[in-house]
Design an enzyme around this catalytic site. Structure first.
Site, PDB file in Angstrom:
ATOM      1  N   ALA A  60       0.814  -1.216   0.000  1.00  0.00           N
ATOM      2  CA  ALA A  60       0.000   0.000   0.000  1.00  0.00           C
ATOM      3  C   ALA A  60       0.849   1.268   0.000  1.00  0.00           C
ATOM      4  CB  ALA A  60      -0.934  -0.001   1.198  1.00  0.00           C
ATOM      5  N   ASN A  81      -5.264   3.340  11.326  1.00  0.00           N
ATOM      6  CA  ASN A  81      -4.481   2.190  11.768  1.00  0.00           C
ATOM      7  C   ASN A  81      -4.198   2.188  13.264  1.00  0.00           C
ATOM      8  OD1 ASN A  81      -2.915   4.460  10.623  1.00  0.00           O
ATOM      9  ND2 ASN A  81      -1.166   3.412  11.522  1.00  0.00           N
ATOM     10  N   GLN A 110      -6.510  -0.667   6.189  1.00  0.00           N
ATOM     11  CA  GLN A 110      -6.977  -1.286   7.426  1.00  0.00           C
ATOM     12  C   GLN A 110      -8.387  -1.844   7.333  1.00  0.00           C
ATOM     13  OE1 GLN A 110      -5.464  -2.218  10.038  1.00  0.00           O
ATOM     14  NE2 GLN A 110      -3.510  -1.170   9.815  1.00  0.00           N
ATOM     15  N   HIS A 127      -1.136  -8.054   3.299  1.00  0.00           N
ATOM     16  CA  HIS A 127      -0.733  -8.556   4.613  1.00  0.00           C
ATOM     17  C   HIS A 127      -1.602  -8.035   5.752  1.00  0.00           C
ATOM     18  CE1 HIS A 127       1.577  -5.263   6.730  1.00  0.00           C
ATOM     19  NE2 HIS A 127       1.485  -4.732   5.527  1.00  0.00           N
ATOM     20  N   THR A 161       8.868  -7.614 -12.688  1.00  0.00           N
ATOM     21  CA  THR A 161       8.308  -8.966 -12.767  1.00  0.00           C
ATOM     22  C   THR A 161       7.267  -9.159 -11.679  1.00  0.00           C
ATOM     23  OG1 THR A 161      10.376  -9.841 -13.661  1.00  0.00           O
ATOM     24  CG2 THR A 161       8.855 -11.431 -12.655  1.00  0.00           C
ATOM     25  N   CYS A 180       5.000   1.207  11.361  1.00  0.00           N
ATOM     26  CA  CYS A 180       5.904   1.859  10.417  1.00  0.00           C
ATOM     27  C   CYS A 180       6.774   2.923  11.077  1.00  0.00           C
ATOM     28  CB  CYS A 180       5.099   2.482   9.288  1.00  0.00           C
ATOM     29  SG  CYS A 180       4.141   1.276   8.367  1.00  0.00           S
TER      30      CYS A 180
END
Length: 379
Positions: free
Chosen positions: A71, A152, A180, A202, A242, A327
């Site tokens: 994100a 969050n 979230q 995740h 990729t 974070c």
């Protein structure tokens, strides 16, 4: 191991997701860009299926799903990628709120440093931005409004539907950082007036390292995003590199399961929340934010006389919790979210965040309350 109660930071893999991922790691491990053989064709088919699964959850078209590394990259692409259009069109005004994730606030500040004008809308103790204040900040020259789906740190849902409805007829683009709440509260992100959604696997019981920007068309036109990286032209030229097929397949499976099991998950998380509040209520806690707009699996709470760092240390053998965004947790500083909500400095230092999941079993809330009570007595 301690019981994991930090699902807002990241979630465990659903077993079905793990099985799908290992299939594409071990058996069908081709490059989705290899069009000359069966391995590549099967990898490409897996990617397209994942686009469809994520699109269904967002009520979007599969062609609107652009895969990213997460994100943070999606937010940067949505914000920085609009800069060229802003300069060409003469619309260089941006709107966001004071409680956004740093992955939104910092790209916004970067554009401000390049000559764009930024309006940051404040919030009160509810932790929920006022849609009237957000819409009042929008001007004729506004290029982009960015508002998160759910915070969050507090779990408070933001009024994305109200803002989307209020933007009808205005040319400004609306971006929602939906990390979230995506797959947990279904309706908000499905509003068709939302031009761009940033999502991450995740936080949805999928793998780390993959996310998406869902860029909805207006009529037949996609948002005028310019790439911020260049390479092989993958993802419609907007995100080269990729494609990580096992991660993407896992993300798609996680999205499909989230839609399938939505009600069961909400019921389990809501019941766990009631158990926590029932036990902690005896400690006269400070519950953060307007609880009528909170995600079922999140409880931001403070206990008078108990420092959050001391509490996390005391409980670390029993539960894993946090006191802010993962974070920015490498350094201790006052939460910009809680500060924007106007919390007293003593309350700022007391707040911890419990965030559980439908996979949670046997959380010892009563035992945790006893530990917290003991800390208060010894303080």
């Amino acid at each position: 191991m301690p019981i994991y109660l930090d699902n807002n930071a990241t979630t465990p893999l659903e077993p079905e997701v793990r099985d799908v991922m290992f299939h594409y790691f071990d058996a069908e491990y081709g490059n989705a860009g290899s069009r000359t053989h069966e391995y590549g064709a099967r990898a490409n088919k897996a990617v397209q299926l994942a686009r469809e699964q994520i699109a269904v959850l967002a009520d979007a078209d599969p062609s609107e799903v652009l895969f990213t590394s997460g994100a943070t990259e999606a937010n940067n692409l949505a914000i920085l990628g609009m800069a060229d259009h802003g300069r060409r069109s003469g619309r260089k005004h941006l709107v966001t709120t004071a409680i956004e994730h740093k992955a939104v606030l910092e790209p916004m500040r970067a554009l401000e440093a390049q000559g764009f004008e930024l309006t940051v809308v404040g919030v009160g103790e509810s932790g929920r931005a006022s849609p009237k204040d957000v819409l009042a900040a929008v001007r004729d020259d506004t290029l982009l409004i960015s508002l998160m789906h759910a915070n969050n740190e507090t779990g408070i849902l933001q009024p994305i539907e109200d803002v989307a409805d209020g933007l009808q007829g205005h040319p400004a683009f609306f971006h929602v950082d939906a990390v979230q709440g995506f797959g947990k509260e279904l309706n908000g992100p499905r509003n068709k007036r939302i031009d761009m959604l940033s999502v991450s696997a995740h936080k949805l019981f999928g793998p780390k390292g993959v996310g998406a920007l869902i860029a909805r068309k207006r009529g037949y036109q996609r948002p005028p995003i310019s790439p911020i990286a260049y390479g092989g032209g993958q993802e419609r030229g907007l995100r080269p590199g990729t494609l990580p097929v096992p991660l993407i397949a896992g993300f798609g499976t996680a999205a499909a399961i989230a839609l399938r099991d939505h009600r069961l998950r909400k019921k389990a998380c809501s019941a766990e929340r009631q158990r926590a509040l029932s036990v902690f209520g005896a400690l006269d806690p400070i519950v953060i934010g307007d609880q009528s707009f909170v995600l079922d699996h999140v409880l931001a709470i403070g206990f008078k006389g108990v420092d959050s760092e001391a509490l996390m240390l005391a409980l670390r053998d029993k539960v894993s919790i946090s006191n802010g965004s993962a974070c920015t947790s490498a350094r201790r500083e006052a939460s910009h979210v809680l500060t924007a909500m106007g919390l007293h400095p003593d309350a700022l230092d007391a707040v911890v965040r419990f965030s559980w999941s439908h996979l949670q079993t046997g959380t010892p809330w009563a035992e945790l309350a006893q530990e917290i009570s003991a800390l208060r007595i010894n303080a």
